[in-house]
Design a protein around this motif. Structure first.
Motif, PDB file in Angstrom:
ATOM      1  N   SER A 265      19.787  13.846  59.942  1.00 17.91           N
ATOM      2  CA  SER A 265      20.440  13.200  61.080  1.00 17.91           C
ATOM      3  C   SER A 265      21.101  14.212  62.000  1.00 17.91           C
ATOM      4  O   SER A 265      21.199  13.980  63.206  1.00 17.91           O
ATOM      5  N   VAL A 266      21.557  15.322  61.454  1.00 17.87           N
ATOM      6  CA  VAL A 266      22.183  16.351  62.283  1.00 17.87           C
ATOM      7  C   VAL A 266      21.237  16.776  63.399  1.00 17.87           C
ATOM      8  O   VAL A 266      21.655  16.959  64.548  1.00 17.87           O
ATOM      9  N   LEU A 267      19.960  16.899  63.081  1.00 13.10           N
ATOM     10  CA  LEU A 267      18.969  17.285  64.098  1.00 13.10           C
ATOM     11  C   LEU A 267      18.842  16.204  65.171  1.00 13.10           C
ATOM     12  O   LEU A 267      18.785  16.499  66.370  1.00 13.10           O
ATOM     13  N   ARG A 268      18.773  14.977  64.746  1.00 11.83           N
ATOM     14  CA  ARG A 268      18.641  13.859  65.686  1.00 11.83           C
ATOM     15  C   ARG A 268      19.893  13.701  66.529  1.00 11.83           C
ATOM     16  O   ARG A 268      19.818  13.430  67.725  1.00 11.83           O
ATOM     17  N   TYR A 269      21.052  13.860  65.904  1.00 11.54           N
ATOM     18  CA  TYR A 269      22.307  13.753  66.655  1.00 11.54           C
ATOM     19  C   TYR A 269      22.393  14.836  67.728  1.00 11.54           C
ATOM     20  O   TYR A 269      22.882  14.588  68.834  1.00 11.54           O
TER      21      TYR A 269
ATOM     22  N   ARG B 239      22.148   1.255  58.727  1.00 12.34           N
ATOM     23  CA  ARG B 239      22.756   1.372  57.397  1.00 12.34           C
ATOM     24  C   ARG B 239      22.035   2.460  56.602  1.00 12.34           C
ATOM     25  O   ARG B 239      22.661   3.299  55.961  1.00 12.34           O
ATOM     26  N   LEU B 240      20.713   2.461  56.663  1.00  7.09           N
ATOM     27  CA  LEU B 240      19.942   3.475  55.950  1.00  7.09           C
ATOM     28  C   LEU B 240      20.279   4.869  56.471  1.00  7.09           C
ATOM     29  O   LEU B 240      20.540   5.788  55.692  1.00  7.09           O
ATOM     30  N   ILE B 241      20.307   5.033  57.777  1.00  9.40           N
ATOM     31  CA  ILE B 241      20.578   6.338  58.379  1.00  9.40           C
ATOM     32  C   ILE B 241      21.987   6.824  58.043  1.00  9.40           C
ATOM     33  O   ILE B 241      22.184   7.981  57.676  1.00  9.40           O
ATOM     34  N   LEU B 242      22.977   5.957  58.167  1.00  5.44           N
ATOM     35  CA  LEU B 242      24.368   6.371  57.996  1.00  5.44           C
ATOM     36  C   LEU B 242      24.839   6.408  56.546  1.00  5.44           C
ATOM     37  O   LEU B 242      25.835   7.056  56.251  1.00  5.44           O
ATOM     38  N   GLU B 243      24.123   5.720  55.652  1.00  4.93           N
ATOM     39  CA  GLU B 243      24.618   5.629  54.285  1.00  4.93           C
ATOM     40  C   GLU B 243      23.717   6.277  53.238  1.00  4.93           C
ATOM     41  O   GLU B 243      23.994   6.179  52.043  1.00  4.93           O
ATOM     42  N   THR B 244      22.666   6.952  53.658  1.00  7.17           N
ATOM     43  CA  THR B 244      21.772   7.623  52.714  1.00  7.17           C
ATOM     44  C   THR B 244      22.038   9.124  52.776  1.00  7.17           C
ATOM     45  O   THR B 244      21.753   9.762  53.798  1.00  7.17           O
ATOM     46  N   PRO B 245      22.585   9.698  51.702  1.00  3.40           N
ATOM     47  CA  PRO B 245      22.942  11.121  51.726  1.00  3.40           C
ATOM     48  C   PRO B 245      21.791  12.046  52.145  1.00  3.40           C
ATOM     49  O   PRO B 245      21.994  12.980  52.916  1.00  3.40           O
ATOM     50  N   THR B 246      20.587  11.785  51.680  1.00  2.58           N
ATOM     51  CA  THR B 246      19.447  12.629  52.029  1.00  2.58           C
ATOM     52  C   THR B 246      19.200  12.645  53.533  1.00  2.58           C
ATOM     53  O   THR B 246      18.784  13.662  54.088  1.00  2.58           O
TER      54      THR B 246
END
Length: 192
Positions: free
Chosen positions: A121-125, A109-116
């Protein structure tokens, strides 16, 4: 024989638990690395030995997790079609201990719903996609940056994120069922 250096003062799990407590209390944006370090009882420099930035903490020990993902794909039966191994690998990769701290649902939830965290996340994805691209390339005697392996990694990630979004919306939903449904639905759609 004595070991050199200071004894370990904390662990990644302790840091994550403290950080998630603070994030829950004050929100991700309001918490600083200094506050996380103080919560754990270590200095900022020690904290940075475990995590390069606050944005890395929600991802946990992601490099180790990706190595585990690679191992899962290698250990599955290689006589199965590539798409089946990828699907089974994604399912196995997304099995989490229900007693984990922080809970996996809270982490995602934190990863997917926190704009910052979206930009980070793009790097991790990209790293996650590359695990699948490498596997598909190896199985099909291609390069990981060829179109088909890259597409397979991108599609698998998109399907997994769709499943996670649905899982976060419905507390009663089963993540494995959603992952299976998203991956199977696309395969069925393409077959038609």
């Amino acid at each position: 024989m004595s070991s050199r250096g200071r004894p370990v003062a904390t662990s990644p799990a302790q840091i994550e638990a403290a950080a998630f407590r603070l994030f829950a209390e004050r929100g991700f944006e309001a918490v600083t690395m200094s506050e996380i370090a103080a919560e754990v009882g270590v200095g900022r420099r020690t904290l940075f030995r475990y995590f390069e930035s606050k944005n890395d903490i929600p991802w946990g020990q992601f490099d180790q997790t990706l190595e585990h993902f690679r191992a899962i794909l290698r250990e599955l039966p290689q006589d199965r079609p590539v798409h089946e191994v990828v699907q089974q690998g994604v399912l196995a990769f997304n099995e989490f201990d229900p007693a984990a701290e922080p809970p996996h649902r809270e982490r995602m939830r934190l990863i997917l719903e926190t704009p910052t965290l979206q930009a980070h996340s793009v790097l991790r994805y990209a790293e996650w996609r590359s695990v699948i691209a490498e596997y598909v390339a190896e199985r099909l005697d291609l390069r990981p940056d060829d179109l088909l392996p890259r597409t397979a990694g991108g599609v698998a990630l998109t399907l997994a994120i769709s499943a996670y979004e649905a899982w976060l919306e419905d507390p009663a939903a089963d993540l494995a069922d959603l992952l299976t449904a998203t991956m199977s639905a696309l395969r069925s759609y393409l077959a038609d």
